[in-house]
Design a protein around this motif. Structure first.
Motif, PDB file in Angstrom:
ATOM      1  N   UNK A  45     -67.298  50.250 -35.070  1.00  0.00           N
ATOM      2  CA  UNK A  45     -68.038  51.291 -35.798  1.00  0.00           C
ATOM      3  C   UNK A  45     -69.537  51.090 -35.642  1.00  0.00           C
ATOM      4  N   UNK A  46     -69.967  49.816 -35.668  1.00  0.00           N
ATOM      5  CA  UNK A  46     -71.400  49.524 -35.476  1.00  0.00           C
ATOM      6  C   UNK A  46     -71.847  50.007 -34.095  1.00  0.00           C
ATOM      7  N   UNK A  47     -70.989  49.753 -33.109  1.00  0.00           N
ATOM      8  CA  UNK A  47     -71.343  50.147 -31.735  1.00  0.00           C
ATOM      9  C   UNK A  47     -71.405  51.664 -31.620  1.00  0.00           C
ATOM     10  N   UNK A  48     -70.444  52.362 -32.232  1.00  0.00           N
ATOM     11  CA  UNK A  48     -70.456  53.831 -32.215  1.00  0.00           C
ATOM     12  C   UNK A  48     -71.736  54.364 -32.857  1.00  0.00           C
ATOM     13  N   UNK A  49     -72.143  53.721 -33.961  1.00  0.00           N
ATOM     14  CA  UNK A  49     -73.358  54.142 -34.660  1.00  0.00           C
ATOM     15  C   UNK A  49     -74.569  53.907 -33.771  1.00  0.00           C
ATOM     16  N   UNK A  50     -74.575  52.779 -33.093  1.00  0.00           N
ATOM     17  CA  UNK A  50     -75.679  52.458 -32.176  1.00  0.00           C
ATOM     18  C   UNK A  50     -75.752  53.500 -31.053  1.00  0.00           C
ATOM     19  N   UNK A  51     -74.571  53.873 -30.508  1.00  0.00           N
ATOM     20  CA  UNK A  51     -74.528  54.864 -29.421  1.00  0.00           C
ATOM     21  C   UNK A  51     -75.044  56.213 -29.922  1.00  0.00           C
ATOM     22  N   UNK A  52     -74.646  56.559 -31.143  1.00  0.00           N
ATOM     23  CA  UNK A  52     -75.057  57.835 -31.743  1.00  0.00           C
ATOM     24  C   UNK A  52     -76.594  57.889 -31.882  1.00  0.00           C
ATOM     25  N   UNK A  53     -77.159  56.807 -32.354  1.00  0.00           N
ATOM     26  CA  UNK A  53     -78.614  56.718 -32.535  1.00  0.00           C
ATOM     27  C   UNK A  53     -79.317  56.779 -31.169  1.00  0.00           C
ATOM     28  N   UNK A  54     -78.770  56.008 -30.218  1.00  0.00           N
ATOM     29  CA  UNK A  54     -79.346  55.975 -28.869  1.00  0.00           C
ATOM     30  C   UNK A  54     -79.234  57.314 -28.173  1.00  0.00           C
ATOM     31  N   UNK A  55     -78.131  58.015 -28.430  1.00  0.00           N
ATOM     32  CA  UNK A  55     -77.928  59.325 -27.802  1.00  0.00           C
ATOM     33  C   UNK A  55     -78.990  60.318 -28.287  1.00  0.00           C
ATOM     34  N   UNK A  56     -79.293  60.285 -29.573  1.00  0.00           N
ATOM     35  CA  UNK A  56     -80.306  61.195 -30.132  1.00  0.00           C
ATOM     36  C   UNK A  56     -81.684  60.884 -29.541  1.00  0.00           C
ATOM     37  N   UNK A  57     -81.993  59.595 -29.426  1.00  0.00           N
ATOM     38  CA  UNK A  57     -83.281  59.201 -28.823  1.00  0.00           C
ATOM     39  C   UNK A  57     -83.329  59.687 -27.368  1.00  0.00           C
ATOM     40  N   UNK A  58     -82.198  59.510 -26.659  1.00  0.00           N
ATOM     41  CA  UNK A  58     -82.139  59.908 -25.248  1.00  0.00           C
ATOM     42  C   UNK A  58     -82.314  61.418 -25.083  1.00  0.00           C
ATOM     43  N   UNK A  59     -81.756  62.191 -26.027  1.00  0.00           N
ATOM     44  CA  UNK A  59     -81.910  63.648 -25.974  1.00  0.00           C
ATOM     45  C   UNK A  59     -83.390  64.013 -26.103  1.00  0.00           C
ATOM     46  N   UNK A  60     -84.112  63.235 -26.891  1.00  0.00           N
ATOM     47  CA  UNK A  60     -85.565  63.462 -27.052  1.00  0.00           C
ATOM     48  C   UNK A  60     -86.309  63.077 -25.773  1.00  0.00           C
ATOM     49  N   UNK A  61     -85.914  61.970 -25.170  1.00  0.00           N
ATOM     50  CA  UNK A  61     -86.581  61.535 -23.930  1.00  0.00           C
ATOM     51  C   UNK A  61     -86.341  62.578 -22.833  1.00  0.00           C
TER      52      UNK A  61
END
Lengths: 282, 159
Positions: A45-61
């Protein structure tokens, strides 16, 4: 005289006693270090949360810098990056690599395995080991969980110290805004402010080990930094893109020291120049 | 005097027998058991991902381990005290499914927004400088290369 003999014997025995005690203490220290090495083990679950956060940052990049459309280069960069990832300590996440259509020299990484490198950064490279060095530095920010730790990203739980976790687990509007604000801060850190100096140097150290473990010449990072030092300075003076890494001279000095410490300066590993020239035509 | 010696001998023996190693797991796909704690040293044996090893000492970025009745060194990057987890591709798959569904209902749209961490409030905050490109991220995530292709590529790193 008799009592002197006794005293000597007691001292000797005490010395003998202290040796295994010291060994036990060393064993305890070893276990503590071993525990620290894995203290940041997360749940799925921690990893999924990390991916979710990273995905949002990546969408911004990717909203700010578009992807450079070149299938051959995309495949090549992914093969080099995924080779490094395969030798990293975080095989539980899938790493993704993308070339940004930008002429300045930089690279970014977001939690969860998202790595970006500019076309300009690749253009300034001479061989595959240099490409691997830049990607390894970004992979290291992810494996060392620099953003994850900075923003306390983990799955939702009931603890008071959960940090961002409760924002991610909550469906309320205010929580979503707070989530977005954290993404704003993370993007600002990546694109404008940069990581903390010690995190950058930590990523450099990890990258050197990763390069050697994968089979690339670890001196490639120093070579690339030396060559691009002046280009970065010149480009930054006439564009809005700010430097996001510590002064290059400091990094080169630190890399030299680490390579010596780890015995990497004696390694004769390939730079893979021919393969780089075959795939990179910018 | 004899009594004293006996007590001290027992005291000596106890911590010695308490010393033992720790079970660790190989995390990276290409770990090597080396003769010395240095990348340039000789390979004793290749160790597969998920294999159990017994760590008996730590020196800088290296662990001295026992594997397959052989003692050698493995890099800190290759090991963990927990067995390897399965790769996390679930988020990417869930998002792709939602984005590709042309008959999305209002509820599924809000689910997508939740997955993305976006609500109407968030969307109103998105200015020109804060454009979000989820479609490109999804394409990036879906670009998959098989492990055997990566291994072949890695085996061909040469001058």
């Amino acid at each position: 005289m008799h009592s002197n003999k006794h005293s000597l014997l007691i001292i000797l025995l005490l010395l003998i006693v202290s040796l295994p005690q010291a060994a036990l203490s060393a064993d305890k220290n070893f276990r503590l270090r071993l525990h620290q090495n894995n203290a940041d083990i997360n749940t799925l679950s921690d990893i999924d949360t990390e991916v979710k956060f990273g995905k949002t940052i990546s969408a911004r990049i990717l909203g700010q810098f578009k992807e450079y459309k070149n299938e051959g280069l995309k495949r090549y960069v992914n093969l080099v990056g995924k080779s490094l990832a395969m030798n990293s300590s975080r095989d539980e996440i899938e790493f993704h690599f993308s070339v940004l259509n930008a002429d300045f020299i930089n690279a970014y990484s977001a939690p969860g395995g998202y790595v970006f490198i500019t076309k300009g950064a690749i253009k300034a490279m001479r061989d595959e080991a240099e490409l691997a060095a830049v990607l390894a530095h970004e992979v290291a920010h992810i494996t060392r969980k620099h953003i994850v730790n900075e923003f306390k990203i983990k799955a939702a739980d009931d603890s008071a110290t959960a940090g961002l976790s409760n924002l991610l687990g909550s469906s309320s509007s205010s929580a979503k805004v707070a989530f977005s604000q954290s993404v704003d801060n993370a993007v600002n850190m990546l694109i404008n402010k940069g990581f903390k100096k010690e995190e950058e140097l930590d990523a450099d150290k990890e990258a050197l080990l990763l390069l050697a473990a994968t089979g690339y010449d670890p001196s490639s990072m120093r070579r690339y930094l030396k060559r691009t030092k002046h280009i970065i300075k010149k480009t930054q003076s006439r564009t809005k893109h700010k430097p996001t890494h510590p002064p290059t001279s400091k990094r080169i000095k630190s890399l030299k020291r680490i390579a010596k410490q780890e015995g990497l300066n004696r390694l004769k590993l390939p730079r893979a120049n021919a393969r780089f020239n075959k795939y990179v035509r910018l | 005097m004899k009594k004293l010696c006996l007590i001290l001998a027992l005291f000596v023996a106890a911590p010695v027998t308490a010393f033992s190693g720790d079970i660790m797991y190989i995390m990276s796909a290409r770990a090597k058991l080396l003769t010395d704690p240095a990348f340039g040293s000789k390979t004793i044996e290749n160790v597969s991902k998920g294999e159990k090893i017994l760590a008996i000492e730590k020196k800088s970025n290296w662990y001295k381990v026992i594997y397959n009745e052989k003692t050698g060194w493995v890099s800190r990057l290759s090991v963990s005290s927990h067995p390897p987890l399965k790769r996390s591709r679930r988020m990417a798959k869930a998002d792709t499914k939602l984005m590709n569904n042309s008959r999305r209902r209002a509820s599924s749209v809000s689910t997508t927004a939740a997955v993305r961490g976006l609500t109407d409030i968030d969307r109103s905050r998105v200015s020109n400088d804060e454009k979000m490109d989820y479609a490109s991220v999804t394409l990036m995530e879906n670009y998959h290369i098989e492990d055997n292709e990566i291994v072949t590529f890695m085996d061909d790193i040469k001058d």
